[in-house]
Write a protein that holds these residues in place. Structure first.
Motif, PDB file in Angstrom:
ATOM      1  N   GLN A 198       0.923  -1.140   0.223  1.00  0.00           N
ATOM      2  CA  GLN A 198      -0.020  -0.102   0.023  1.00  0.00           C
ATOM      3  C   GLN A 198       0.860   1.530  -0.083  1.00  0.00           C
ATOM      4  OE1 GLN A 198      -2.670   0.279   3.383  1.00  0.00           O
ATOM      5  NE2 GLN A 198      -3.444   2.178   2.527  1.00  0.00           N
ATOM      6  N   LEU A 199       1.031   1.867  -1.172  1.00  0.00           N
ATOM      7  CA  LEU A 199       1.823   3.033  -1.407  1.00  0.00           C
ATOM      8  C   LEU A 199       0.974   4.122  -2.007  1.00  0.00           C
ATOM      9  CD1 LEU A 199       4.825   0.870  -3.046  1.00  0.00           C
ATOM     10  CD2 LEU A 199       4.730   1.858  -0.732  1.00  0.00           C
ATOM     11  N   THR A 200       1.447   5.453  -1.800  1.00  0.00           N
ATOM     12  CA  THR A 200       1.042   6.510  -2.462  1.00  0.00           C
ATOM     13  C   THR A 200       1.553   6.713  -3.996  1.00  0.00           C
ATOM     14  OG1 THR A 200       2.739   7.715  -1.748  1.00  0.00           O
ATOM     15  CG2 THR A 200       0.713   7.965  -0.540  1.00  0.00           C
ATOM     16  N   LEU A 201       1.228   5.526  -4.753  1.00  0.00           N
ATOM     17  CA  LEU A 201       1.403   5.326  -6.172  1.00  0.00           C
ATOM     18  C   LEU A 201      -0.058   4.942  -6.785  1.00  0.00           C
ATOM     19  CD1 LEU A 201       4.712   3.496  -6.304  1.00  0.00           C
ATOM     20  CD2 LEU A 201       4.411   5.563  -6.939  1.00  0.00           C
ATOM     21  N   ARG A 202       0.122   5.485  -7.903  1.00  0.00           N
ATOM     22  CA  ARG A 202      -1.158   5.214  -8.833  1.00  0.00           C
ATOM     23  C   ARG A 202      -1.413   3.843  -9.000  1.00  0.00           C
ATOM     24  NH1 ARG A 202      -1.633   5.188 -14.362  1.00  0.00           N
ATOM     25  NH2 ARG A 202       0.480   6.069 -14.511  1.00  0.00           N
ATOM     26  N   GLU A 203      -0.384   3.156  -9.409  1.00  0.00           N
ATOM     27  CA  GLU A 203      -0.126   1.880  -9.730  1.00  0.00           C
ATOM     28  C   GLU A 203      -0.602   0.924  -8.612  1.00  0.00           C
ATOM     29  OE1 GLU A 203       2.565   3.957 -12.356  1.00  0.00           O
ATOM     30  OE2 GLU A 203       2.316   3.899 -10.161  1.00  0.00           O
ATOM     31  N   SER A 204      -0.283   1.413  -7.523  1.00  0.00           N
ATOM     32  CA  SER A 204      -0.460   0.452  -6.370  1.00  0.00           C
ATOM     33  C   SER A 204      -2.101   0.654  -5.914  1.00  0.00           C
ATOM     34  CB  SER A 204       0.219   0.949  -5.021  1.00  0.00           C
ATOM     35  OG  SER A 204      -0.307   0.430  -3.891  1.00  0.00           O
ATOM     36  N   ALA A 205      -2.494   1.746  -6.113  1.00  0.00           N
ATOM     37  CA  ALA A 205      -4.175   2.025  -5.766  1.00  0.00           C
ATOM     38  C   ALA A 205      -4.912   1.537  -6.736  1.00  0.00           C
ATOM     39  CB  ALA A 205      -4.409   3.743  -5.720  1.00  0.00           C
ATOM     40  N   GLN A 206      -4.392   1.263  -8.047  1.00  0.00           N
ATOM     41  CA  GLN A 206      -5.203   0.832  -9.132  1.00  0.00           C
ATOM     42  C   GLN A 206      -5.097  -0.849  -9.439  1.00  0.00           C
ATOM     43  OE1 GLN A 206      -3.859   2.357 -12.851  1.00  0.00           O
ATOM     44  NE2 GLN A 206      -5.219   4.630 -12.492  1.00  0.00           N
ATOM     45  N   LEU A 207      -4.041  -1.503  -8.754  1.00  0.00           N
ATOM     46  CA  LEU A 207      -3.737  -2.907  -8.929  1.00  0.00           C
ATOM     47  C   LEU A 207      -5.268  -3.799  -8.633  1.00  0.00           C
ATOM     48  CD1 LEU A 207      -2.175  -5.206  -9.591  1.00  0.00           C
ATOM     49  CD2 LEU A 207      -1.092  -5.300  -7.455  1.00  0.00           C
ATOM     50  N   PRO A 208      -5.914  -3.168  -7.280  1.00  0.00           N
ATOM     51  CA  PRO A 208      -6.854  -4.190  -6.950  1.00  0.00           C
ATOM     52  C   PRO A 208      -8.030  -4.119  -7.873  1.00  0.00           C
ATOM     53  CG  PRO A 208      -6.197  -3.189  -5.082  1.00  0.00           C
ATOM     54  CD  PRO A 208      -5.262  -2.526  -6.217  1.00  0.00           C
ATOM     55  N   PRO A 233       2.019   7.778   5.654  1.00  0.00           N
ATOM     56  CA  PRO A 233       3.230   8.012   5.018  1.00  0.00           C
ATOM     57  C   PRO A 233       4.232   8.961   5.752  1.00  0.00           C
ATOM     58  CG  PRO A 233       0.891   8.670   3.723  1.00  0.00           C
ATOM     59  CD  PRO A 233       0.664   8.169   5.283  1.00  0.00           C
ATOM     60  N   ASP A 234       5.440   9.184   5.211  1.00  0.00           N
ATOM     61  CA  ASP A 234       6.416  10.095   5.976  1.00  0.00           C
ATOM     62  C   ASP A 234       5.859  11.507   5.388  1.00  0.00           C
ATOM     63  OD1 ASP A 234       7.541  10.524   3.303  1.00  0.00           O
ATOM     64  OD2 ASP A 234       8.871   9.027   3.601  1.00  0.00           O
ATOM     65  N   GLU A 235       6.790  12.242   5.967  1.00  0.00           N
ATOM     66  CA  GLU A 235       6.491  13.828   5.686  1.00  0.00           C
ATOM     67  C   GLU A 235       6.650  14.379   4.305  1.00  0.00           C
ATOM     68  OE1 GLU A 235      10.731  13.254   6.850  1.00  0.00           O
ATOM     69  OE2 GLU A 235       8.830  12.694   7.441  1.00  0.00           O
ATOM     70  N   ARG A 236       7.218  13.350   3.383  1.00  0.00           N
ATOM     71  CA  ARG A 236       7.148  13.712   1.947  1.00  0.00           C
ATOM     72  C   ARG A 236       6.081  12.873   1.308  1.00  0.00           C
ATOM     73  NH1 ARG A 236      12.943  11.944  -0.052  1.00  0.00           N
ATOM     74  NH2 ARG A 236      12.577  10.400   1.244  1.00  0.00           N
ATOM     75  N   GLY A 237       5.176  12.039   1.893  1.00  0.00           N
ATOM     76  CA  GLY A 237       4.127  11.212   1.310  1.00  0.00           C
ATOM     77  C   GLY A 237       4.582   9.971   0.936  1.00  0.00           C
ATOM     78  N   TYR A 238       5.770   9.662   1.323  1.00  0.00           N
ATOM     79  CA  TYR A 238       6.303   8.097   0.895  1.00  0.00           C
ATOM     80  C   TYR A 238       6.187   7.244   2.219  1.00  0.00           C
ATOM     81  CZ  TYR A 238       8.144  10.797  -3.193  1.00  0.00           C
ATOM     82  OH  TYR A 238       8.137  11.876  -4.123  1.00  0.00           O
ATOM     83  N   GLY A 239       6.603   6.010   1.573  1.00  0.00           N
ATOM     84  CA  GLY A 239       6.461   5.005   2.794  1.00  0.00           C
ATOM     85  C   GLY A 239       5.517   3.829   2.664  1.00  0.00           C
ATOM     86  N   MET A 240       5.597   2.711   2.922  1.00  0.00           N
ATOM     87  CA  MET A 240       4.773   1.705   2.585  1.00  0.00           C
ATOM     88  C   MET A 240       3.667   1.875   4.080  1.00  0.00           C
ATOM     89  SD  MET A 240       5.004  -2.455   1.992  1.00  0.00           S
ATOM     90  CE  MET A 240       5.542  -3.088   3.671  1.00  0.00           C
TER      91      MET A 240
END
Length: 285
Positions: A198-208, A233-240
């Motif tokens: 679960q990431l702040t990536l379009r690909e991750s959100a769309q996979l299911p 997410p961390d302060e930059r919006g990243y991280g699992m």
């Protein structure tokens, strides 16, 4: 593609969800005497010493499997998972985390089969060494996305496909969808377990959603989607933030087991007040 080493993350919250689901599926497969084959497309090293420098660097197991082992009155899905973890360790200790190959091997009967694929040279060498001489296990230094084509369907027509790439390259998401589509074209009854981060990536959100479309079109027994959110997410919006398990042709026993276990995992593994879980399912053709 070959930079990822799971040893740095062994036993984390994602492993808990993935492997607890795997144990539940294999318990179901074992209810019938007929042979089953499990194909693991990204097998890693097979198991991990938790005192090794790689595991100690991030010590992610402290926020994952350790918390589950400390849990009280665990529901059946988590109790079965804990039993598999403890079986590979000295009594009362946690020195070793078994990856999916070790867990699967521990649950196999004499008639069952395990097919493992791993491209990373170091991890492949460790994997091959771990199963050297084991006639029920075959280890290949090959891209699992390609290798699974020669493994499905098994002659018994009972099979499980585990797909859990690192997703460090975005093309993994498209390859997962393609692999599921191809596997179902060859073997429509195949139980397919897809782990994803679960990431702040379009690909991750769309996979299911993409997997739902594949299952709706091709799977005989529908799909199940379990998601566990444990961190922000961390302060930059990243991280699992968590991870998900998408199961195509799920055993009928899986949804009630996960329904009972997911709220417990939220309490045990949640790292912020917004920790949550999601469970959804659709029946098949």
């Amino acid at each position: 593609m070959l930079a990822y080493r799971h040893a740095f993350h062994a036993g984390n919250h994602a492993d808990v969800l993935k492997h607890a689901t795997l144990v539940a599926v294999l318990n179901h497969m074992n209810q019938k005497d007929k042979t089953w084959r499990l194909v693991d497309t990204h097998a890693g090293a097979g198991g991990y010493a938790l005192q090794a420098p790689q595991s100690q660097k991030l010590a992610e197991h402290q926020q994952g499997v350790v918390r589950v082992l400390e849990g009280k009155r665990l529901p059946p899905l988590l109790a079965d998972y804990v039993a598999q973890i403890r079986a590979g360790n000295p009594p009362g200790e946690l020195q070793f985390y078994p990856g999916s190959p070790r867990i699967t091997r521990g649950m196999m009967r004499p008639q069952d089969q395990l097919r493992l694929f791993e491209l990373h040279p170091t991890d492949h060498a460790l994997l091959a060494q771990a199963f050297e001489g084991d006639r029920q296990v075959a280890v290949a230094k090959e891209d699992g996305f390609n290798g699974l084509k020669g493994q499905l369907p098994p002659s018994s027509r009972r099979g499980v496909l585990l797909i859990d790439p690192s997703y460090e390259i975005k093309t993994d998401y498209a390859q997962v969808v393609s692999a599921c589509r191809d596997a179902l074209a060859r073997f429509a009854e195949c139980v397919i377990l897809v782990w994803y981060p679960q990431l702040t990536l379009r690909e991750s959100a769309q996979l299911p959603q993409r997997l739902k479309a594949v299952a709706k079109e091709q799977a005989k027994k529908g799909w199940l989607h379990a998601r566990l959110t444990v961190a922000q997410p961390d302060e930059r919006g990243y991280g699992m933030q968590g991870s998900g398990m998408f199961v195509i042709n799920p055993p009928h026993t899986l949804k009630p087991l996960l329904g009972e276990a997911l709220p417990v995992l939220v309490k045990l593994l949640g790292q912020f007040d917004g920790a949550a879980s999601q469970l959804e399912m659709a029946h098949g053709l």
